[in-house]
Design a protein around this motif. Structure first.
Motif, PDB file in Angstrom:
ATOM      1  N   HIS A 125      40.430  46.215  13.426  1.00 58.41           N
ATOM      2  CA  HIS A 125      39.278  45.382  13.076  1.00 58.41           C
ATOM      3  C   HIS A 125      39.595  44.475  11.893  1.00 58.41           C
ATOM      4  O   HIS A 125      39.166  43.315  11.873  1.00 58.41           O
ATOM      5  CB  HIS A 125      38.063  46.253  12.768  1.00 58.41           C
ATOM      6  CG  HIS A 125      37.593  47.052  13.939  1.00 58.41           C
ATOM      7  ND1 HIS A 125      37.598  46.556  15.225  1.00 58.41           N
ATOM      8  CD2 HIS A 125      37.104  48.320  14.024  1.00 58.41           C
ATOM      9  CE1 HIS A 125      37.132  47.470  16.059  1.00 58.41           C
ATOM     10  NE2 HIS A 125      36.836  48.558  15.356  1.00 58.41           N
ATOM     11  N   LEU A 126      40.340  44.968  10.923  1.00 56.94           N
ATOM     12  CA  LEU A 126      40.772  44.107   9.819  1.00 56.94           C
ATOM     13  C   LEU A 126      41.569  42.922  10.347  1.00 56.94           C
ATOM     14  O   LEU A 126      41.475  41.808   9.814  1.00 56.94           O
ATOM     15  CB  LEU A 126      41.618  44.907   8.818  1.00 56.94           C
ATOM     16  CG  LEU A 126      42.158  44.107   7.618  1.00 56.94           C
ATOM     17  CD1 LEU A 126      41.028  43.486   6.803  1.00 56.94           C
ATOM     18  CD2 LEU A 126      43.024  45.008   6.735  1.00 56.94           C
ATOM     19  N   ALA A 127      42.315  43.149  11.409  1.00 54.84           N
ATOM     20  CA  ALA A 127      43.108  42.065  12.003  1.00 54.84           C
ATOM     21  C   ALA A 127      42.230  40.932  12.509  1.00 54.84           C
ATOM     22  O   ALA A 127      42.704  39.799  12.712  1.00 54.84           O
ATOM     23  CB  ALA A 127      43.971  42.606  13.139  1.00 54.84           C
ATOM     24  N   ASP A 128      40.939  41.190  12.718  1.00 54.95           N
ATOM     25  CA  ASP A 128      40.016  40.157  13.181  1.00 54.95           C
ATOM     26  C   ASP A 128      39.410  39.357  12.039  1.00 54.95           C
ATOM     27  O   ASP A 128      38.601  38.455  12.278  1.00 54.95           O
ATOM     28  CB  ASP A 128      38.896  40.777  14.019  1.00 54.95           C
ATOM     29  CG  ASP A 128      39.398  41.259  15.379  1.00 54.95           C
ATOM     30  OD1 ASP A 128      40.278  40.594  15.943  1.00 54.95           O
ATOM     31  OD2 ASP A 128      38.914  42.299  15.861  1.00 54.95           O
ATOM     32  N   ALA A 129      39.770  39.702  10.798  1.00 55.21           N
ATOM     33  CA  ALA A 129      39.321  38.882   9.669  1.00 55.21           C
ATOM     34  C   ALA A 129      40.032  37.527   9.714  1.00 55.21           C
ATOM     35  O   ALA A 129      41.247  37.466   9.868  1.00 55.21           O
ATOM     36  CB  ALA A 129      39.614  39.585   8.349  1.00 55.21           C
ATOM     37  N   VAL A 130      39.263  36.460   9.600  1.00 53.05           N
ATOM     38  CA  VAL A 130      39.865  35.120   9.574  1.00 53.05           C
ATOM     39  C   VAL A 130      40.733  34.991   8.332  1.00 53.05           C
ATOM     40  O   VAL A 130      41.853  34.476   8.381  1.00 53.05           O
ATOM     41  CB  VAL A 130      38.777  34.036   9.582  1.00 53.05           C
ATOM     42  CG1 VAL A 130      39.415  32.648   9.567  1.00 53.05           C
ATOM     43  CG2 VAL A 130      37.860  34.198  10.779  1.00 53.05           C
ATOM     44  N   SER A 131      40.209  35.472   7.210  1.00 51.26           N
ATOM     45  CA  SER A 131      40.969  35.503   5.960  1.00 51.26           C
ATOM     46  C   SER A 131      40.280  36.454   5.004  1.00 51.26           C
ATOM     47  O   SER A 131      39.095  36.767   5.165  1.00 51.26           O
ATOM     48  CB  SER A 131      41.070  34.110   5.324  1.00 51.26           C
ATOM     49  OG  SER A 131      39.825  33.719   4.751  1.00 51.26           O
ATOM     50  N   VAL A 132      41.038  36.916   4.019  1.00 56.85           N
ATOM     51  CA  VAL A 132      40.489  37.695   2.913  1.00 56.85           C
ATOM     52  C   VAL A 132      40.848  36.954   1.632  1.00 56.85           C
ATOM     53  O   VAL A 132      42.023  36.661   1.381  1.00 56.85           O
ATOM     54  CB  VAL A 132      41.061  39.124   2.865  1.00 56.85           C
ATOM     55  CG1 VAL A 132      40.492  39.882   1.664  1.00 56.85           C
ATOM     56  CG2 VAL A 132      40.775  39.873   4.162  1.00 56.85           C
ATOM     57  N   VAL A 133      39.840  36.623   0.837  1.00 56.14           N
ATOM     58  CA  VAL A 133      40.070  35.984  -0.458  1.00 56.14           C
ATOM     59  C   VAL A 133      39.868  37.039  -1.525  1.00 56.14           C
ATOM     60  O   VAL A 133      38.792  37.649  -1.606  1.00 56.14           O
ATOM     61  CB  VAL A 133      39.119  34.799  -0.695  1.00 56.14           C
ATOM     62  CG1 VAL A 133      39.522  34.052  -1.967  1.00 56.14           C
ATOM     63  CG2 VAL A 133      39.109  33.861   0.498  1.00 56.14           C
ATOM     64  N   ILE A 134      40.886  37.287  -2.332  1.00 53.70           N
ATOM     65  CA  ILE A 134      40.772  38.288  -3.395  1.00 53.70           C
ATOM     66  C   ILE A 134      40.844  37.597  -4.750  1.00 53.70           C
ATOM     67  O   ILE A 134      41.463  36.535  -4.898  1.00 53.70           O
ATOM     68  CB  ILE A 134      41.858  39.381  -3.287  1.00 53.70           C
ATOM     69  CG1 ILE A 134      43.247  38.838  -3.649  1.00 53.70           C
ATOM     70  CG2 ILE A 134      41.864  40.004  -1.897  1.00 53.70           C
ATOM     71  CD1 ILE A 134      44.315  39.918  -3.753  1.00 53.70           C
TER      72      ILE A 134
END
Length: 297
Positions: A125-134
């Motif tokens: 499911h994390l793989a379906d994140a378009v992007s993660v901004v930290i």
């Protein structure tokens, strides 16, 4: 077309803990996202960090109520990955459920524990994140100082190194908007005077002034506090304002002691897959600050 977004936050507007006020910038980021016509906030998840989870979680709900929105808020991790042994929580389950239904961006503006658990339990499911901004990361060897006082830590990353590692090793697109970027921008008393009249302003202003006063006492020479977390939202809306590099990354021992691990990035490091924001294009910093001020309503 709107950007679907989950905000993972350690919001602490108005919290006093261990004898001092806590950071307010998460609250400004949340309101900016809720007010942005180009963002669809799918939910807000909470995590420990600026304040204990028991204090941070109600603040997220308070801001959503203040805005009169029906955005769901899910309670997340109260302690780092190593302490909770990767146990799931409502925030992790919420993110997994949302991402199973649709791709979305994640603005991770607190410690990365919820994202670390998501990476371990639901990598598909994390793989379906378009992007993660930290809000974290640093250039190789860069120690953080504010007007000569420090070094200060890379707070969100170093609160839970194990979680940061779990997230980055999954290969999801990650953008780092950290100290090196937003230490170039200060939000001070004159900026607060420009907040337009609203219920949100009346709620935010006295709490922000307490934080600003504390910040200026702690770091003499600072004209204002740095809106670290707002950059994560602004990057999604206005990437043209930022100078971005594709970099490699590693976890290593800091020069301040063998027991301290930090996250370094550089163009000469392996696995050049992460985006690192180094600064602003011409006029970008001013536009960013103006949007923070204009976004409080």
């Amino acid at each position: 077309m709107t950007l679907p977004l989950i905000i993972d936050t350690d919001v602490a507007l108005g919290v006093e803990h261990e004898g001092r006020p806590r950071d307010v910038d998460d609250a400004y980021a949340i309101v900016a996202a809720l007010n942005a016509p180009d963002i669809d906030v799918l939910g807000i998840t909470t995590v420990f960090g600026n304040a204990p989870l028991a204090l941070a979680d109600p603040i997220a709900r308070e801001i959503v109520a203040l805005k009169g929105r029906s955005v769901p808020v899910a309670t997340g991790a109260a302690e780092p990955l190593s302490a909770n042994r990767g146990e799931t929580n409502d925030a992790v389950e919420f993110m997994a459920d949302v991402l199973a239904r649709q791709p979305a961006h994640i603005a991770a503006i607190g410690p990365l524990t919820n994202l670390g658990v998501l990476a371990q339990r639901y990598p598909e499911h994390l793989a379906d994140a378009v992007s993660v901004v930290i809000v974290g990361g640093r250039s190789v060897g860069n120690r953080f100082f504010l007007h000569g006082k420090g070094p200060v830590n890379d707070f969100n990353v170093e609160q839970d190194i194990d979680a940061a590692r779990a997230l980055l090793e999954q290969g999801v697109p990650v953008t780092m908007a950290g100290f090196e970027l937003t230490s170039q921008v200060s939000l001070g008393a004159r900026d607060l005077e420009r907040l337009r009249p609203s219920t949100v302003r009346e709620h935010f202003l006295p709490r922000t002034r307490l934080w600003l006063d504390y910040w200026r006492r702690t770091f003499p020479g600072e004209t204002g506090f740095h809106p670290w977390d707002s950059a994560a939202i602004d990057w999604l809306l206005h990437p043209e304002r930022y100078v971005a590099e594709t970099r490699g990354w590693r976890f290593g021992e800091s020069p301040d002691g063998a027991e301290t691990i930090w996250l370094e990035t550089g163009q000469d490091l392996p696995d050049r897959t992460k985006t690192f924001l180094t600064g602003f294009t011409e006029g970008g910093a001013r536009a960013f600050l103006n949007d923070i001020v204009d976004g409080v309503h």
